[in-house]
Design a protein around this motif. Structure first.
Motif, PDB file in Angstrom:
ATOM      1  N   PRO A 164      -1.994   1.092  13.568  1.00  0.00           N
ATOM      2  CA  PRO A 164      -2.943   2.080  14.103  1.00  0.00           C
ATOM      3  C   PRO A 164      -3.588   2.846  12.952  1.00  0.00           C
ATOM      4  O   PRO A 164      -3.006   2.965  11.868  1.00  0.00           O
ATOM      5  N   THR A 165      -4.763   3.401  13.201  1.00  0.00           N
ATOM      6  CA  THR A 165      -5.481   4.091  12.127  1.00  0.00           C
ATOM      7  C   THR A 165      -5.086   5.546  11.970  1.00  0.00           C
ATOM      8  O   THR A 165      -5.122   6.076  10.873  1.00  0.00           O
TER       9      THR A 165
ATOM     10  N   SER B 291       0.837  -1.198   0.000  1.00  0.00           N
ATOM     11  CA  SER B 291       0.000   0.000   0.000  1.00  0.00           C
ATOM     12  C   SER B 291       0.878   1.256   0.000  1.00  0.00           C
ATOM     13  O   SER B 291       1.645   1.477   0.939  1.00  0.00           O
ATOM     14  N   GLU B 292       0.751   2.071  -1.044  1.00  0.00           N
ATOM     15  CA  GLU B 292       1.551   3.300  -1.129  1.00  0.00           C
ATOM     16  C   GLU B 292       1.291   4.248   0.045  1.00  0.00           C
ATOM     17  O   GLU B 292       2.246   4.741   0.648  1.00  0.00           O
ATOM     18  N   PRO B 293       0.013   4.504   0.419  1.00  0.00           N
ATOM     19  CA  PRO B 293      -0.202   5.389   1.572  1.00  0.00           C
ATOM     20  C   PRO B 293       0.418   4.833   2.864  1.00  0.00           C
ATOM     21  O   PRO B 293       0.996   5.590   3.642  1.00  0.00           O
ATOM     22  N   ASP B 294       0.316   3.523   3.085  1.00  0.00           N
ATOM     23  CA  ASP B 294       0.920   2.924   4.277  1.00  0.00           C
ATOM     24  C   ASP B 294       2.442   3.001   4.224  1.00  0.00           C
ATOM     25  O   ASP B 294       3.097   3.232   5.238  1.00  0.00           O
ATOM     26  N   THR B 295       3.006   2.823   3.021  1.00  0.00           N
ATOM     27  CA  THR B 295       4.454   2.923   2.861  1.00  0.00           C
ATOM     28  C   THR B 295       4.943   4.314   3.230  1.00  0.00           C
ATOM     29  O   THR B 295       5.935   4.470   3.957  1.00  0.00           O
ATOM     30  N   VAL B 296       4.238   5.336   2.758  1.00  0.00           N
ATOM     31  CA  VAL B 296       4.618   6.718   3.071  1.00  0.00           C
ATOM     32  C   VAL B 296       4.516   6.955   4.577  1.00  0.00           C
ATOM     33  O   VAL B 296       5.414   7.542   5.190  1.00  0.00           O
ATOM     34  N   LEU B 297       3.443   6.482   5.180  1.00  0.00           N
ATOM     35  CA  LEU B 297       3.247   6.656   6.623  1.00  0.00           C
ATOM     36  C   LEU B 297       4.336   5.936   7.423  1.00  0.00           C
ATOM     37  O   LEU B 297       4.902   6.503   8.366  1.00  0.00           O
ATOM     38  N   ILE B 298       4.643   4.722   7.051  1.00  0.00           N
ATOM     39  CA  ILE B 298       5.695   3.960   7.723  1.00  0.00           C
ATOM     40  C   ILE B 298       7.035   4.675   7.589  1.00  0.00           C
ATOM     41  O   ILE B 298       7.783   4.838   8.557  1.00  0.00           O
ATOM     42  N   GLN B 299       7.335   5.124   6.383  1.00  0.00           N
ATOM     43  CA  GLN B 299       8.600   5.799   6.133  1.00  0.00           C
ATOM     44  C   GLN B 299       8.713   7.079   6.964  1.00  0.00           C
ATOM     45  O   GLN B 299       9.735   7.319   7.609  1.00  0.00           O
TER      46      GLN B 299
ATOM     47  N   LEU C  27      10.075  -5.214   8.613  1.00  0.00           N
ATOM     48  CA  LEU C  27       8.694  -4.859   8.956  1.00  0.00           C
ATOM     49  C   LEU C  27       7.855  -5.321   7.781  1.00  0.00           C
ATOM     50  O   LEU C  27       8.082  -4.886   6.646  1.00  0.00           O
ATOM     51  N   MET C  28       6.863  -6.196   8.031  1.00  0.00           N
ATOM     52  CA  MET C  28       6.154  -6.812   6.913  1.00  0.00           C
ATOM     53  C   MET C  28       4.650  -6.853   7.117  1.00  0.00           C
ATOM     54  O   MET C  28       4.168  -7.244   8.179  1.00  0.00           O
ATOM     55  N   ASP C  29       3.953  -6.469   6.069  1.00  0.00           N
ATOM     56  CA  ASP C  29       2.506  -6.580   6.006  1.00  0.00           C
ATOM     57  C   ASP C  29       2.139  -8.047   5.748  1.00  0.00           C
ATOM     58  O   ASP C  29       2.987  -8.844   5.332  1.00  0.00           O
ATOM     59  N   ILE C  30       0.899  -8.381   5.989  1.00  0.00           N
ATOM     60  CA  ILE C  30       0.436  -9.740   5.672  1.00  0.00           C
ATOM     61  C   ILE C  30      -0.261  -9.778   4.320  1.00  0.00           C
ATOM     62  O   ILE C  30       0.071 -10.582   3.460  1.00  0.00           O
ATOM     63  N   ASN C  31      -1.233  -8.905   4.125  1.00  0.00           N
ATOM     64  CA  ASN C  31      -2.081  -8.958   2.931  1.00  0.00           C
ATOM     65  C   ASN C  31      -1.422  -8.236   1.765  1.00  0.00           C
ATOM     66  O   ASN C  31      -1.511  -7.017   1.643  1.00  0.00           O
ATOM     67  N   MET C  32      -0.749  -9.018   0.916  1.00  0.00           N
ATOM     68  CA  MET C  32      -0.047  -8.470  -0.244  1.00  0.00           C
ATOM     69  C   MET C  32      -0.294  -9.347  -1.461  1.00  0.00           C
ATOM     70  O   MET C  32      -0.585 -10.533  -1.322  1.00  0.00           O
TER      71      MET C  32
ATOM     72  N   THR D  16      -2.840  -4.677   9.057  1.00  0.00           N
ATOM     73  CA  THR D  16      -4.178  -4.273   9.495  1.00  0.00           C
ATOM     74  C   THR D  16      -4.942  -5.438  10.104  1.00  0.00           C
ATOM     75  O   THR D  16      -5.945  -5.241  10.775  1.00  0.00           O
ATOM     76  N   SER D  17      -4.464  -6.649   9.882  1.00  0.00           N
ATOM     77  CA  SER D  17      -5.181  -7.830  10.362  1.00  0.00           C
ATOM     78  C   SER D  17      -5.024  -8.015  11.866  1.00  0.00           C
ATOM     79  O   SER D  17      -3.908  -8.132  12.379  1.00  0.00           O
ATOM     80  N   ALA D  18      -6.153  -8.064  12.553  1.00  0.00           N
ATOM     81  CA  ALA D  18      -6.159  -8.373  13.982  1.00  0.00           C
ATOM     82  C   ALA D  18      -6.728  -9.778  14.210  1.00  0.00           C
ATOM     83  O   ALA D  18      -7.033 -10.151  15.342  1.00  0.00           O
ATOM     84  N   ALA D  19      -6.861 -10.549  13.136  1.00  0.00           N
ATOM     85  CA  ALA D  19      -7.442 -11.886  13.220  1.00  0.00           C
ATOM     86  C   ALA D  19      -6.585 -12.807  14.082  1.00  0.00           C
ATOM     87  O   ALA D  19      -5.364 -12.891  13.891  1.00  0.00           O
TER      88      ALA D  19
END
Length: 149
Positions: free
Chosen positions: A122-123, A14-22, A67-72, A100-103
């Motif tokens: 976090p949101t 996710s580009e927006p998440d990447t920018v936020l993480i960075q 640092l790794m996302d799950i849903n890709m 984003t997964s809290a499952a």
């Protein structure tokens, strides 16, 4: 305190998440006086190519932490985690699932496959900064990375 020159790999589609993480990492790590290099890849297959130093990543340094996302797309983060933790050349690298997964099933599988920690994204921006600062305080302050191989 960890020595300067921390190598971080962020696996996020996710580009927006990447920018936020960075932005959050830069703010937290710079405020802590740590030098670092951030590597960004967009999916699990790119992550594995990076970690295995395959084209176009032949000259990269292995990261101190992932640092790794799950849903890709192409290969999800849990499958990549499993491959990392079953590869003797990579298993020493701490992997933080940042998703984003809290499952419960995702959390359980991540820890079963030896994730170092599991953070639900976090949101809000301020909460995200707080989470990254907590991550920085632990991993780059209290904890110690394994020596580079």
């Amino acid at each position: 305190m960890t020595a300067p020159g921390i190598e971080l790999l962020v696996v996020e589609d996710s580009e927006p998440d990447t920018v936020l993480i960075q932005e959050a990492l830069e703010e937290a790590l710079t405020a802590a006086g740590l030098s670092f290099r951030l590597h960004l890849v967009r999916d699990g297959l790119e992550a594995l190519a990076f970690l295995r130093q395959q084209p176009p990543f032949e000259d990269v340094v292995l990261p101190d932490m992932i640092l790794m996302d799950i849903n890709m797309p192409r290969k999800n983060g849990l499958d990549v985690l499993h491959e990392i933790k079953t590869d003797v050349g990579l298993t020493h690298i701490p992997v933080v699932m940042l998703t984003t997964s809290a499952a419960d099933t995702d959390v359980a599988l991540a820890y079963q496959w030896q994730a170092s920690s599991y953070l639900v994204k976090p949101t809000g921006y301020d909460q995200f900064i707080d989470a990254i600062q907590a991550l920085e305080a632990f991993w780059m302050g209290a904890a110690r990375f394994p020596p580079r191989v």
